[in-house]
Design an enzyme around this catalytic site. Structure first.
Site, PDB file in Angstrom:
ATOM      1  N   GLY A  18       0.780  -1.227   0.000  1.00  0.00           N
ATOM      2  CA  GLY A  18       0.000   0.000   0.000  1.00  0.00           C
ATOM      3  C   GLY A  18       0.821   1.291   0.000  1.00  0.00           C
ATOM      4  O   GLY A  18       0.260   2.373   0.031  1.00  0.00           O
ATOM      5  N   GLY A  20       2.762   2.198  -2.468  1.00  0.00           N
ATOM      6  CA  GLY A  20       2.877   2.688  -3.834  1.00  0.00           C
ATOM      7  C   GLY A  20       4.073   2.132  -4.600  1.00  0.00           C
ATOM      8  O   GLY A  20       4.515   2.745  -5.574  1.00  0.00           O
ATOM      9  N   LYS A  21       4.559   0.975  -4.153  1.00  0.00           N
ATOM     10  CA  LYS A  21       5.690   0.339  -4.849  1.00  0.00           C
ATOM     11  C   LYS A  21       5.433   0.137  -6.331  1.00  0.00           C
ATOM     12  O   LYS A  21       6.250   0.466  -7.170  1.00  0.00           O
ATOM     13  CB  LYS A  21       5.900  -1.082  -4.301  1.00  0.00           C
ATOM     14  CG  LYS A  21       6.667  -1.212  -3.064  1.00  0.00           C
ATOM     15  CD  LYS A  21       6.989  -2.682  -2.846  1.00  0.00           C
ATOM     16  CE  LYS A  21       5.797  -3.583  -2.803  1.00  0.00           C
ATOM     17  NZ  LYS A  21       5.096  -3.589  -1.538  1.00  0.00           N
ATOM     18  N   THR A  22       4.263  -0.457  -6.625  1.00  0.00           N
ATOM     19  CA  THR A  22       3.968  -0.801  -8.012  1.00  0.00           C
ATOM     20  C   THR A  22       3.938   0.437  -8.883  1.00  0.00           C
ATOM     21  O   THR A  22       4.521   0.469  -9.963  1.00  0.00           O
ATOM     22  CB  THR A  22       2.637  -1.560  -8.098  1.00  0.00           C
ATOM     23  OG1 THR A  22       2.752  -2.735  -7.307  1.00  0.00           O
ATOM     24  CG2 THR A  22       2.313  -1.952  -9.521  1.00  0.00           C
ATOM     25  N   SER A  23       3.282   1.495  -8.408  1.00  0.00           N
ATOM     26  CA  SER A  23       3.210   2.728  -9.195  1.00  0.00           C
ATOM     27  C   SER A  23       4.609   3.265  -9.459  1.00  0.00           C
ATOM     28  O   SER A  23       4.931   3.674 -10.574  1.00  0.00           O
ATOM     29  CB  SER A  23       2.413   3.799  -8.455  1.00  0.00           C
ATOM     30  OG  SER A  23       1.159   3.297  -8.112  1.00  0.00           O
ATOM     31  N   ASP A  45       4.974 -10.360  -7.092  1.00  0.00           N
ATOM     32  CA  ASP A  45       3.862 -10.338  -6.146  1.00  0.00           C
ATOM     33  C   ASP A  45       2.808 -11.343  -6.612  1.00  0.00           C
ATOM     34  O   ASP A  45       2.383 -11.301  -7.760  1.00  0.00           O
ATOM     35  CB  ASP A  45       3.271  -8.922  -6.126  1.00  0.00           C
ATOM     36  CG  ASP A  45       2.254  -8.754  -5.012  1.00  0.00           C
ATOM     37  OD1 ASP A  45       1.587  -9.745  -4.645  1.00  0.00           O
ATOM     38  OD2 ASP A  45       2.114  -7.629  -4.521  1.00  0.00           O
ATOM     39  N   THR A 501      -6.796   0.558  -7.314  1.00  0.00           N
ATOM     40  CA  THR A 501      -6.027  -0.668  -7.148  1.00  0.00           C
ATOM     41  C   THR A 501      -6.411  -1.456  -5.890  1.00  0.00           C
ATOM     42  O   THR A 501      -6.685  -2.648  -5.984  1.00  0.00           O
ATOM     43  CB  THR A 501      -4.520  -0.359  -7.183  1.00  0.00           C
ATOM     44  OG1 THR A 501      -4.267   0.391  -8.367  1.00  0.00           O
ATOM     45  CG2 THR A 501      -3.706  -1.610  -7.208  1.00  0.00           C
TER      46      THR A 501
END
Lengths: 588, 119
Positions: A18, A20-23, A45, A501
């Site tokens: 949560g 914001g790693k992916t972004s 993931d 997300t």
């Protein structure tokens, strides 16, 4: 952005769920590709949403992202990797061995161990297989939540050490002969990780005490295994100019700055980038291109007032309380606030004079200290995975290892270091606690998704085992799995944020649970800005975006739901927790 | 040299610690195999879940599986002949098949002789 300067071949992004790693990983990959490099973006993931971010389906094969030249992506799906692994093993004996035997093998290979090992194999291949990697300038890893990542990264060290020592049968890791072949690959992976010229680790955090503490822990653990080239990103910081515009914005700004000031020393020493909070959702190329740009576009100052009408947490607790006892489980992705909401449900039940046991397996949870002894009818405990694992190891050594000689005990001890042991230990602690729910309320939060599902797997395996034994004796029994499936005994509350997300991820998790025969009872939307009625333009814009997501939850996903407002103060302590359950203020 | 082949049922791991409940028989046997190997015995284990080809390739084992099913495992072959099925051998049996003397124990006499605190 400092972390992008002179970026090496391997870039890892890690952090609590949560944050914001992916972004940030996606935005980084886009930026590097648009600067002319060939980039492979990899997610490890289990619930990856890289594909969703780009609006394409990716999966287990390297896929070209058509909207960005030179950008490719890959999602290592542990389940698919495990299926491929199973096929590789079982395929050749199909038709050779009796069908029942083949089925038995497949069943044995559907456990958590196989999944873990299969995913890990793919991961190390990416670090070492020159045929794949040589065609890319950068490989950007959007890693799984922290605990899992650390385990993946630590395994190569542990395993090559294990093999060098020539100890044991390599147990969980498969036949020793097979591993011998991979040995070079593992040690090459370790070398690549420890080489600062090739590997950079980017810790992503929010300006929150718990996220920063978690980042500091990851920093220490990964530095200890040789990953020393580290950077820090603080994501989603509220810009100072918003603070002047509204008491909520002011409070959030103050909270964030205080958290940054109190940041652990070892993080202070790292090169740091701050990424400001954006008024828009980070989905789609345009949004991602703007994420790492230093000056954010100013949101439209003239927004309409935002009014969220939604049931409150207290409305849900009314229904929970009516049954007099039972298990209440808070589930959802990491970082959505499960622990806080578990505590909020528990104090709201206790306020009504009902007996409640609140328990958490989140290693970072410290609500226990805040709550302990401070409220009648409420008891608090914590499942510490490390302590539980140690206890389980000692228990096995004491009982099953009792008759072994020193050499035999050493062997058993080595095997008990297997990655599966922690899951079993936590599961056993979990089963002990849920038995209490027969006479009182047990409220628990669970660790992030991957772990939760493993836990349920273990619960399912245990259920089959007990059923097999007791059916033979004709006995009467209730397994933890049966308890979870019975909505009279167990209410699963899904926690999500009102953002694209997290809502999608929660919906995916809900589908997983349904496959396991568990029907979530309600959804809780946490930290709702819309429910807090902000006046700052940036927060108001975010609040508007939220309404769309809340609508989706209410209409598409949830049987019943509630919204919990973002508070001015961090929800710690009984009084503030009770505020979370309070009815939403009517819009003016 | 005597060769002992152990055909295990489908296991997660050969010591059984990965299961929901650790199987005492597996823990003990893993230790016994380790002991016998250290004393020069030739023992190889095959896990049905990890190396099913080893089962399919061996005529004796394949026939056994067809006749008795996987429930009848483990199967122990000594020099290719069936020596035991349905349970794991104990240390004495392993020693006898492999021609290993249980020398360590025999010479130590009392179990308190060593540095252990077993008494």
């Amino acid at each position: 952005m400092k972390f992008l300067e002179g970026a090496p071949r391997f870039l890892f992004f890690t952090g609590k769920g949560g944050v914001g790693k992916t972004s940030i990983a996606c935005a980084t990959a886009i930026q590097l590709a648009e600067a002319g490099r060939r980039v492979l973006l990899v997610s490890t993931d289990p619930a990856s949403n890289v594909g969703q971010v780009f609006g394409v389906s990716i999966g287990n094969k390297i896929t070209s992202i058509s909207d960005v030249s030179r950008l490719f992506a890959l999602e290592i799906d542990p389940e698919a990797a495990a299926q491929a692994y199973r096929d590789r093993i079982v395929g050749p004996v199909r038709g050779q061995l009796p069908e029942a035997v083949v089925k038995g093998i497949e069943e044995q290979l559907s456990g958590a161990c196989t999944t873990e090992i299969a995913a890990f194999d793919e991961f190390t291949a990416l670090l070492t297989d020159t045929e794949i990697t040589s065609s890319y300038d950068h490989i950007v890893f959007d890693t799984a939540p922290t605990g899992h990542t650390i385990r993946l990264l630590q395994l190569p060290v542990a395993w090559s050490g294990f093999l060098e020592a020539g100890k044991g049968d390599a147990s969980c890791l498969g036949p020793l002969a097979g591993l011998e072949k991979q040995r070079t690959q593992y040690s090459a992976a370790v070398q690549a990780l420890a080489d600062g010229q090739r590997t950079r680790l980017v810790l992503v955090a929010r300006a929150q005490n718990s996220a920063l503490r978690e980042a500091a822990r990851t920093h220490g653990e990964l530095a200890a295994i040789g990953l020393t080239q580290q950077f820090l990103i603080v994501n989603g910081l509220l810009p100072e100019e918003e603070a002047a515009l509204d008491p909520l914005a002011k409070a959030i700004y103050g909270r964030e700055q205080a958290a940054l000031a109190a940041m652990p020393d070892e993080l202070h020493a790292l090169p740091r980038d701050d990424v400001p909070l954006k008024p828009f959702n980070l989905v789609g190329l345009d949004a991602l291109r703007q994420l790492l740009v230093e000056t954010a576009p100013q949101p439209d100052a003239a927004g309409e007032p935002v009014a969220l009408r939604a049931p409150s947490l207290s409305d849900l607790v009314d229904d929970i309380a009516a049954d007099g006892h039972g298990l209440v489980m808070l589930m959802g992705k990491g970082g959505v606030g499960k622990t806080t909401l578990a505590a909020a449900v528990a104090v709201e039940l206790a306020r009504r004079g009902l007996p409640v046991h609140l328990t958490t397996s989140d290693p970072a949870a410290h609500l226990t200290e805040t709550l302990h002894g401070s409220m009648a009818h409420l008891t608090v405990s914590r499942i510490d995975p490390h302590a539980e694992t140690e206890r389980y190891r000692q228990e096995v050594l004491r009982t099953k290892g009792a008759k072994l000689d020193a050499q035999g005990r050493a062997l058993l001890e080595e095997d008990l270091r297997s990655p599966c042991t922690e899951e079993i230990a936590v599961f056993q602690a979990f089963s002990r606690i849920i038995r209490e729910a027969g006479e009182k309320f047990v409220v628990m939060d669970t660790a992030p998704t991957g772990h939760t599902l493993l836990l349920l797997d273990a619960t399912g395996a245990y259920h089959r085992e007990v059923a097999r034994m007791l059916d033979a004796k004709g006995g009467h029994y209730t397994t933890p799995m049966m308890q979870l499936q019975d909505s009279k005994r167990t209410k699963v509350l899904f926690v999500s944020l009102a953002e694209t997300t997290p809502v999608l991820e929660a919906a995916n998790l809900q589908a997983d649970l349904r496959r396991a025969g568990i029907e979530p009872w309600a959804w809780v939307i946490n930290n709702s800005v819309a429910a807090a009625r902000p006046r700052s333009p940036l927060l108001r814009k975010r609040a508007q975006n939220e309404l769309v997501e809340v609508e989706k939850v209410a209409r598409l996903h949830a049987r019943r739901y509630a919204a919990v407002p973002l508070l001015e103060e961090e929800p710690v302590g009984v009084e503030r927790l009770l505020k979370l359950a309070a009815p939403l203020r009517e819009p003016a | 040299m005597t060769t002992i082949h152990v055909f295990d049922p489908a296991l997660c791991c050969s010591s059984g610690v990965c299961g929901v409940d650790t199987d005492q028989a597996l823990v003990t046997f893993a230790a016994d195999v380790d002991w016998a190997k250290k004393n020069g015995a030739q023992i190889e284990r095959f896990n049905l879940a990890q190396q099913p080809m080893a089962f399919a390739d061996n005529v004796t084992v394949k026939g056994f599986l067809e006749r008795s099913g996987q429930e009848a495992l483990p199967l122990i072959l000594v020099n290719g002949d069936i020596a035991l099925a349905g349970r794991y051998p104990n240390r004495a049996e392993l020693a006898r098949w492999a021609g290993v003397k249980e020398a360590a124990e025999a010479q130590q006499g009392s179990c308190c002789g060593g540095k252990t605190s077993c008494c």
